[in-house]
Design a protein around this motif. Structure first.
Motif, PDB file in Angstrom:
ATOM      1  N   TRP A   1       0.735  -1.040   0.009  1.00 52.31           N
ATOM      2  CA  TRP A   1       0.140   0.115   0.230  1.00 52.31           C
ATOM      3  C   TRP A   1       1.097   1.315  -0.201  1.00 52.31           C
ATOM      4  CZ3 TRP A   1      -5.310   1.070  -0.183  1.00 52.31           C
ATOM      5  CH2 TRP A   1      -5.548   2.385   0.176  1.00 52.31           C
ATOM      6  N   PRO A   2       0.366   2.371  -0.764  1.00 50.58           N
ATOM      7  CA  PRO A   2      -0.672   2.405  -1.534  1.00 50.58           C
ATOM      8  C   PRO A   2      -0.342   2.108  -3.171  1.00 50.58           C
ATOM      9  CG  PRO A   2       0.156   4.642  -1.303  1.00 50.58           C
ATOM     10  CD  PRO A   2       1.152   3.498  -0.452  1.00 50.58           C
ATOM     11  N   LEU A   3       0.845   1.832  -3.512  1.00 44.72           N
ATOM     12  CA  LEU A   3       1.315   1.993  -4.960  1.00 44.72           C
ATOM     13  C   LEU A   3       0.412   0.940  -5.657  1.00 44.72           C
ATOM     14  CD1 LEU A   3       5.097   2.254  -4.553  1.00 44.72           C
ATOM     15  CD2 LEU A   3       3.749   3.931  -4.656  1.00 44.72           C
ATOM     16  N   ASP A   4       0.110  -0.044  -5.347  1.00 42.50           N
ATOM     17  CA  ASP A   4      -0.415  -1.320  -6.012  1.00 42.50           C
ATOM     18  C   ASP A   4      -1.951  -1.228  -6.034  1.00 42.50           C
ATOM     19  OD1 ASP A   4       2.083  -1.988  -6.850  1.00 42.50           O
ATOM     20  OD2 ASP A   4       2.334  -3.816  -5.378  1.00 42.50           O
ATOM     21  N   TYR A   5      -2.367  -0.257  -5.408  1.00 43.19           N
ATOM     22  CA  TYR A   5      -3.954  -0.431  -5.187  1.00 43.19           C
ATOM     23  C   TYR A   5      -4.601   0.902  -6.021  1.00 43.19           C
ATOM     24  CZ  TYR A   5      -3.154  -3.392  -1.404  1.00 43.19           C
ATOM     25  OH  TYR A   5      -2.699  -4.742  -0.721  1.00 43.19           O
ATOM     26  N   THR A   6      -5.096   0.784  -6.953  1.00 39.21           N
ATOM     27  CA  THR A   6      -5.827   1.395  -7.980  1.00 39.21           C
ATOM     28  C   THR A   6      -7.506   0.997  -8.220  1.00 39.21           C
ATOM     29  OG1 THR A   6      -5.315   0.636  -9.897  1.00 39.21           O
ATOM     30  CG2 THR A   6      -3.977   2.272  -8.987  1.00 39.21           C
ATOM     31  N   CYS A   7      -8.473   2.030  -8.390  1.00 38.65           N
ATOM     32  CA  CYS A   7      -9.566   1.892  -8.875  1.00 38.65           C
ATOM     33  C   CYS A   7      -9.671   1.250 -10.117  1.00 38.65           C
ATOM     34  CB  CYS A   7     -10.601   3.005  -8.430  1.00 38.65           C
ATOM     35  SG  CYS A   7     -10.387   3.824  -6.584  1.00 38.65           S
ATOM     36  N   SER A   8     -10.539   0.343 -10.284  1.00 38.67           N
ATOM     37  CA  SER A   8     -10.797  -0.199 -11.503  1.00 38.67           C
ATOM     38  C   SER A   8     -12.085   0.257 -12.251  1.00 38.67           C
ATOM     39  CB  SER A   8     -10.687  -1.708 -11.558  1.00 38.67           C
ATOM     40  OG  SER A   8     -11.034  -2.088 -12.837  1.00 38.67           O
ATOM     41  N   THR A   9     -13.249   0.116 -11.380  1.00 37.59           N
ATOM     42  CA  THR A   9     -14.408   0.800 -11.547  1.00 37.59           C
ATOM     43  C   THR A   9     -15.037   1.564 -10.556  1.00 37.59           C
ATOM     44  OG1 THR A   9     -15.463  -1.173 -10.985  1.00 37.59           O
ATOM     45  CG2 THR A   9     -14.906  -0.997 -13.405  1.00 37.59           C
ATOM     46  N   PRO A  10     -16.042   2.435 -10.470  1.00 37.63           N
ATOM     47  CA  PRO A  10     -16.552   2.908 -11.969  1.00 37.63           C
ATOM     48  C   PRO A  10     -15.727   3.751 -12.721  1.00 37.63           C
ATOM     49  CG  PRO A  10     -17.336   4.332 -10.035  1.00 37.63           C
ATOM     50  CD  PRO A  10     -16.610   3.306  -9.407  1.00 37.63           C
ATOM     51  N   PRO A  11     -16.127   3.956 -13.953  1.00 41.54           N
ATOM     52  CA  PRO A  11     -15.298   4.580 -14.841  1.00 41.54           C
ATOM     53  C   PRO A  11     -14.803   5.877 -14.524  1.00 41.54           C
ATOM     54  CG  PRO A  11     -17.001   3.446 -16.080  1.00 41.54           C
ATOM     55  CD  PRO A  11     -17.566   3.470 -14.958  1.00 41.54           C
ATOM     56  N   SER A  12     -15.725   6.591 -13.778  1.00 48.42           N
ATOM     57  CA  SER A  12     -15.564   8.159 -13.444  1.00 48.42           C
ATOM     58  C   SER A  12     -14.122   7.972 -12.348  1.00 48.42           C
ATOM     59  CB  SER A  12     -16.448   8.589 -12.385  1.00 48.42           C
ATOM     60  OG  SER A  12     -16.987   7.822 -11.452  1.00 48.42           O
ATOM     61  N   VAL A  13     -13.813   6.897 -11.580  1.00 47.55           N
ATOM     62  CA  VAL A  13     -12.541   7.085 -10.891  1.00 47.55           C
ATOM     63  C   VAL A  13     -11.744   5.938 -11.296  1.00 47.55           C
ATOM     64  CG1 VAL A  13     -13.734   7.892  -9.024  1.00 47.55           C
ATOM     65  CG2 VAL A  13     -13.655   5.258  -9.442  1.00 47.55           C
ATOM     66  N   ALA A  14     -11.714   5.298 -12.657  1.00 48.17           N
ATOM     67  CA  ALA A  14     -10.902   4.322 -12.860  1.00 48.17           C
ATOM     68  C   ALA A  14      -9.312   4.941 -13.103  1.00 48.17           C
ATOM     69  CB  ALA A  14     -10.995   3.939 -14.441  1.00 48.17           C
ATOM     70  N   ASP A  15      -8.322   3.964 -12.512  1.00 46.67           N
ATOM     71  CA  ASP A  15      -7.026   4.283 -12.536  1.00 46.67           C
ATOM     72  C   ASP A  15      -6.684   5.394 -11.445  1.00 46.67           C
ATOM     73  OD1 ASP A  15      -6.435   2.819 -14.614  1.00 46.67           O
ATOM     74  OD2 ASP A  15      -6.908   4.152 -15.951  1.00 46.67           O
ATOM     75  N   LEU A  16      -7.634   5.691 -10.571  1.00 46.14           N
ATOM     76  CA  LEU A  16      -7.641   6.487  -9.525  1.00 46.14           C
ATOM     77  C   LEU A  16      -6.700   5.955  -8.452  1.00 46.14           C
ATOM     78  CD1 LEU A  16      -7.898   9.404  -8.088  1.00 46.14           C
ATOM     79  CD2 LEU A  16      -9.947   8.304  -7.185  1.00 46.14           C
ATOM     80  N   PRO A  17      -5.679   6.328  -7.674  1.00 47.37           N
ATOM     81  CA  PRO A  17      -5.229   5.368  -6.487  1.00 47.37           C
ATOM     82  C   PRO A  17      -6.255   5.308  -5.382  1.00 47.37           C
ATOM     83  CG  PRO A  17      -3.729   7.065  -7.491  1.00 47.37           C
ATOM     84  CD  PRO A  17      -4.844   7.202  -8.146  1.00 47.37           C
ATOM     85  N   MET A  18      -6.529   4.306  -4.633  1.00 47.86           N
ATOM     86  CA  MET A  18      -7.480   4.066  -3.926  1.00 47.86           C
ATOM     87  C   MET A  18      -7.080   5.274  -2.530  1.00 47.86           C
ATOM     88  SD  MET A  18      -8.110  -0.220  -3.834  1.00 47.86           S
ATOM     89  CE  MET A  18      -9.320  -0.017  -2.802  1.00 47.86           C
ATOM     90  N   SER A  19      -6.174   5.310  -2.325  1.00 45.19           N
ATOM     91  CA  SER A  19      -5.724   6.007  -1.305  1.00 45.19           C
ATOM     92  C   SER A  19      -6.338   7.642  -1.498  1.00 45.19           C
ATOM     93  CB  SER A  19      -4.213   6.189  -0.944  1.00 45.19           C
ATOM     94  OG  SER A  19      -3.508   6.761  -2.262  1.00 45.19           O
ATOM     95  N   GLU A  20      -6.660   7.927  -2.800  1.00 43.94           N
ATOM     96  CA  GLU A  20      -6.952   9.209  -3.057  1.00 43.94           C
ATOM     97  C   GLU A  20      -8.608   9.567  -3.177  1.00 43.94           C
ATOM     98  OE1 GLU A  20      -4.800  10.803  -6.510  1.00 43.94           O
ATOM     99  OE2 GLU A  20      -2.849  10.557  -5.629  1.00 43.94           O
ATOM    100  N   TYR A  21      -9.269   8.088  -3.386  1.00 48.78           N
ATOM    101  CA  TYR A  21     -10.564   8.020  -3.292  1.00 48.78           C
ATOM    102  C   TYR A  21     -11.395   8.445  -2.030  1.00 48.78           C
ATOM    103  CZ  TYR A  21     -15.239   6.118  -3.918  1.00 48.78           C
ATOM    104  OH  TYR A  21     -16.596   6.001  -4.199  1.00 48.78           O
TER     105      TYR A  21
END
Length: 469
Positions: free
Chosen positions: A212-232
């Motif tokens: 964490w957090p480098l390997d954790y990204t959002c896949s869906t929904p499309p509005s947040v795709a590729d967004l790091p989960m730490s920034e969601y």
């Protein structure tokens, strides 16, 4: 040593046997002519040879290796065929990069403490799969196709690698089944950034996650795709159902209380009651029309009241109703002189479409009012119509009703009655409802009375009189 085609092992002191990416096809402990390894280093034994195929062969050849604890069979072409009988001294096994599938768990030893099944084609993981490994502490399942981490997975697991799978969320319940967990590697999964991941992102102790957090990204929904989960970011209110209920309940109660207060302050109860009276009158109109098709009346209503309430009747009731075109029968005006008073009452009740009672404390003290109520009630029963109308001129305490008026109490519970309001605005609604209740449902009713009035007043020519018959 890759030129060797077959080897014989005699390794009584070997603790770790590494057959990583070997070409070994068969291992035979009884032969010692090709190669003999004795007293090698206790931490590693590397062997290569012909392609290694059947997993069942390896446990049979390791039973005599009393000091062997770790076995690496990665990058082979292992086939799962018959059951395996592993020696108890082997506690660590690596089968990574072999196409084994979900059934591999049934070919492993209950004594294993460390199992590496990375990239072995596993698509599902269940609590039943791991229940047969009571001493398992380290499990590596990277690069498979697992979608869900089940609940109550294993109470002994200390380290779990489940990265590069098809997991969309890690739930609180699944990690609750891993009370001893100290390391969780779950990166590079297609995580759904929604309320399902709220707990994982905001509450989970991130010291468990080495990636964490480098390997954790959002896949869906499309509005947040590729967004790091730490920034969601999402609010707790939108994700916690119990919190929504805890806030919504008092807010709803306050709104309901405010509406009820406003309803009461604006006399909503009274207006609702009047609306209900109006609805009941409209619903009964059609039914009564069928009953009254063959009936004619002289009056819209016979008024029954105490002479002590005559001031209100003469100044309020009669002008308002007769001014609206209704014909009223009043005993002081319409009783036939010289006729017995009881006959007058009966005749007026039967000649009227409705009987209107003006109820007050004076009314229940009147003997003649009791007679009028009695005859009107029996007439309504005989005709099977709702011909009784009650106006409550003032509150009447229940304990003030004489025994002869006990039926009145029951009638007021069964019949719709109107209360005379003191507010002038409400009086307008009162008169509208009262006139609706007294309106005749059939156009032929009161025909005789209309004809009689017309003739006496000479309002129409004699040649038009037959048209009214």
């Amino acid at each position: 040593m890759k030129s060797l085609q077959k080897i014989t092992l005699k390794v009584p002191f070997c603790e770790n046997l590494d057959l990583f990416e070997n070409l070994l096809e068969d291992v035979n402990e009884t032969q010692t002519t090709d190669l003999e390894l004795v007293n090698v280093l206790p931490d590693l034994c590397n062997v290569t040879g012909d392609p290694f195929r059947n997993l069942r062969t390896m446990p049979l050849q390791t039973h005599q290796m009393k000091y062997l604890e770790s076995l690496d069979l990665s990058f082979n072409s292992i086939v799962l065929d018959k059951p395996c009988f592993w020696p108890t001294h082997i506690t660590s096994l690596s089968l990574s990069n072999n196409n084994l599938g979900n059934k591999v768990f049934s070919f492993l030893s209950q004594y294993f403490q460390r199992i590496d099944l990375s990239k072995t084609g596993i698509t599902g993981l269940t609590q039943e799969d791991l229940s047969q490994f009571p001493m398992l502490t380290h499990l590596f399942l990277s690069s498979n196709s697992i979608k869900v981490i089940p609940t109550d997975l294993s109470p002994t697991l200390v380290s779990l690698y489940i990265d590069q799978n098809s997991i969309t969320s890690v739930s609180r319940e699944s990690l609750a089944g891993l009370p001893s967990l100290r390391t969780l590697k779950a990166g590079d999964n297609p995580f759904v950034c929604s309320c399902d991941s709220y707990w994982f992102i905001n509450t989970l102790n991130k010291s468990l996650l080495p990636d964490w957090p480098l390997d954790y990204t959002c896949s869906t929904p499309p509005s947040v795709a590729d967004l790091p989960m730490s920034e969601y970011r999402t609010s707790r209110m939108s994700c916690e159902a119990w919190l929504q209920a805890a806030v919504a309940l008092p807010v709803t109660m306050l709104i309901v209380l405010a509406l009820c207060s406003a309803f009461y302050a604006c006399d909503g109860v009274w207006y609702t009651k009047m609306l209900w009276v109006w609805i009941r009158v409209k619903r009964r109109g059609q039914k009564q029309a069928n009953l009254l098709n063959n009936t004619t009346f002289r009056y819209h209503s016979f008024i029954s009241y105490s002479h002590q309430d005559s001031a209100w009747v003469e100044s309020k009731l009669v002008p308002s109703l007769e001014g609206a075109g209704l014909s009223l029968c009043i005993h002081e005006r319409d009783f036939v002189p010289g006729q017995w008073i009881v006959d007058n009452i009966i005749n007026c009740v039967e000649a009227s479409y409705k009987t209107l009672f003006v109820l007050s404390n004076h009314f229940v003290q009147s003997e003649w009012c009791n007679y009028e109520l009695f005859f009107a009630q029996h007439r309504a029963i005989d005709a099977q119509q709702d011909s009784l109308v009650f106006i409550l001129l003032e509150p009447i305490p229940t304990n003030s009703l004489p025994k002869k008026f006990l039926k009145l109490r029951r009638l007021l519970m069964q019949q719709t009655y109107l209360e005379w309001p003191m507010d002038e605005r409400k009086q307008q609604v009162f008169w509208v409802n009262l006139r609706s209740m007294l309106q005749v449902a059939d156009h032929r009713i009161l025909k005789d009375m209309a004809l009689e009035l017309a003739q006496s007043a000479s309002l129409i020519p004699d040649d038009l009189v037959p048209l009214l018959k």
